[in-house]
Scaffold this active site. Structure first.
Site: not given
Ligand SMILES: Cc1cc2nc3c(=O)[nH]c(=O)nc-3n(C[C@H](O)[C@H](O)[C@H](O)COP(=O)(O)OP(=O)(O)OC[C@H]3O[C@@H](n4cnc5c(N)ncnc54)[C@H](O)[C@@H]3O)c2cc1C
Length: 447
Positions: A20, A22-23, A180, A309, A325
């Site tokens: 992953g 993401g953040f 939003e 998440d 995030a």
């Molecule tokens: C529409 C929206 C608006 C938001 N607004 C806000 C906000 O205003 N403020 C705030 O703080 N938070 C906000 N959030 C929440 C925030 O974006 C998330 O909490 C944050 O992105 C979580 O980060 P993460 O790295 O855990 O997961 P993510 O950012 O979701 O990253 C997960 C990564 O894992 C990859 N992945 C998933 N499954 C697999 C797999 N099986 N194999 C390989 N790769 C995989 C995905 O492609 C992705 O790149 C928002 C979320 C959304 C959807």
């Protein structure tokens, strides 16, 4: 040893596998960049890191996907010890210390799972095709297509009831994303589109925000939540609280006996974590999030970490940290640092989240910001929201582009990305008789 993991490098290096980008995953990797003694492989099913907090701007035609996404490969290209692979993780073998991907298997000494979450339809997955959620670029462009196509369709038809249906937008879920989306549709229909159509009046669009709980934005104080509700209502959004959706189909939304005929329904109601944790036999909570220890590792597997998440961390306040995030970013950074320091023999510490407050935006120039007892709203809050989001947006080029886009949209009331790029005739609503050119099509002015 897997060739993909250490092309021509010393075999004594520890293998850190991050799933992953993401953040959480990206920030874990950044902590390990150019660190001696560790080879990092980051695998993501997309080749880009996505700034999800601005995804609604893509869905609402304010920004283009490339403004809020950056290639993971280029974000990490400065680090010789980090490889980036495109692929999807399918299962985790904790005992065997390996992860199965769609392209093959990778072994690990350290594993960081950071796969995020997806939306949950509370057991009604059949609703998804009528009410898409917003999590990926594909979702955002699909929502943009549906929202814009509904206005186009309404312009083409003559039946007032059908027109009303196409000019009714229902957003399910009164959290930040639902607010939003509702605010942006309200604003777009009242300002951006108002002069562009001839047969319909877009400012007569009905935007209904449905929330099961007693108020929107329950994570904010009641005062801020009420302020957001007032701002939304000023944009023409109707807020239906204590309203539980019981069915969604091609005609619209049912709430018990009540029904709303709507051609466009958007889902912003629930999320559940990636299934990878559960399928790997890890302890999970009722939303599928992996229950982690104070150092973000999982029980009996100190070399396996889960962040963002996908994780459920309760050790600070007794409540699970929210899926935001800042939580993901801080957890990813903590894990990367933990691995880095462990390589030099340092003992582990416990994760602590530093809360910098929360914010939500409503339309083009209003927001609410809350940090403990400090609360602001209105235009100043919106400026704060803008600065924070641009500051955290990954990649300098993105920041410059986004600021320019916003400045232009703000001054001109326009939305630059109002394109329906993949109009698919099979997903078009049934064709109604064309109005004759000289016919003016009246639109009901009922709200
Ligand atoms: C529409 C929206 C608006 C938001 N607004 C806000 C906000 O205003 N403020 C705030 O703080 N938070 C906000 N959030 C929440 C925030 O974006 C998330 O909490 C944050 O992105 C979580 O980060 P993460 O790295 O855990 O997961 P993510 O950012 O979701 O990253 C997960 C990564 O894992 C990859 N992945 C998933 N499954 C697999 C797999 N099986 N194999 C390989 N790769 C995989 C995905 O492609 C992705 O790149 C928002 C979320 C959304 C959807």
């Amino acid at each position: 040893m897997n060739e993909l993991q250490s092309p021509g490098k010393e075999t004594r290096s520890r293998q850190a596998l991050i799933v992953g980008g993401g953040f959480a995953g990206l920030n874990a990797a950044l902590q390990l960049g150019n660190v001696k003694g560790v080879e990092v492989t980051l695998v993501d099913r997309h080749n880009y890191h996505l700034f999800q907090p601005l995804l609604y701007q893509v869905a609402m035609a304010g920004l283009s996907p490339a403004d809020i996404a950056a290639p993971i490969r280029s974000l990490l290209s400065a680090y010789q010890n980090i490889s980036v692979l495109l692929g999807e993780a399918q299962s985790v073998d904790l005992a065997g210390q390996k992860v199965q991907f769609d392209f093959g298997e990778l072994n690990f000494d350290y594993l960081v799972l950071a796969c995020g979450a997806t939306h949950s339809y509370f057991g009604h997955n059949e609703w998804e095709k009528y009410a898409p959620g917003l999590k990926t670029v594909a979702h955002a462009t699909e929502i943009r297509k549906r929202v814009l196509s509904a206005f186009e369709h309404a312009e083409r038809i003559t039946d007032p009831d059908e027109q009303k249906k196409y000019l009714t937008y229902v957003i399910v879920g009164g959290g930040p994303t639902g607010v939003e989306l509702a605010g942006a549709i309200g604003e777009m229909s009242r300002f951006t589109l108002s002069r562009d159509f001839r047969r319909i009046n877009p400012s007569h669009t009905r935007v209904i925000l449905v929330e099961a709980g007693p108020r929107i934005l329950p994570m904010f104080s009641e005062q801020q939540s009420n302020r957001a509700a007032r701002d939304l209502e000023n944009l023409g959004v109707q807020i239906w609280t204590s309203s539980v959706v019981t069915n969604i189909n091609e005609e619209g939304v049912e709430l018990g006996e009540e029904r709303i005929n709507a051609a466009t329904v958007l889902w912003a109601a629930g999320v559940e974590a990636s299934e990878l944790g559960k399928s790997g036999g890890m302890p999970v909570d009722n939303r599928g999030r992996v229950i982690v220890e104070p150092d973000l590792s999982i029980q009996d597997h100190p070399n396996v970490f889960v962040a963002g998440d996908q994780s459920s961390f309760t050790h600070q306040t007794g409540n699970t940290l929210p899926g935001t995030a800042p939580v993901a970013l801080q957890q990813g950074t903590f894990i990367g640092k933990t691995i880095r320091e462990e390589l030099t023999g340092k003992p582990r510490s416990k994760f602590r989240f530093h809360d910098k407050g929360q914010m939500a935006t409503i339309g083009r120039s209003r927001a609410i910001v809350e940090l403990g007892r400090f609360k602001i709203s209105g235009f100043i809050a919106w400026l704060a929201w803008l600065v924070v989001h641009i500051f955290y947006l990954t990649g300098f080029k993105n920041r410059v582009l986004v600021v320019m886009q916003w400045a232009w949209s703000y001054l001109s009331f326009r939305r630059g990305a109002r394109l329906i790029v993949d109009r698919d005739s099979s997903s078009e609503p049934p064709k109604a008789p064309e109005a004759k050119p000289e016919e003016e099509v009246p639109v009901s002015s009922e709200p």
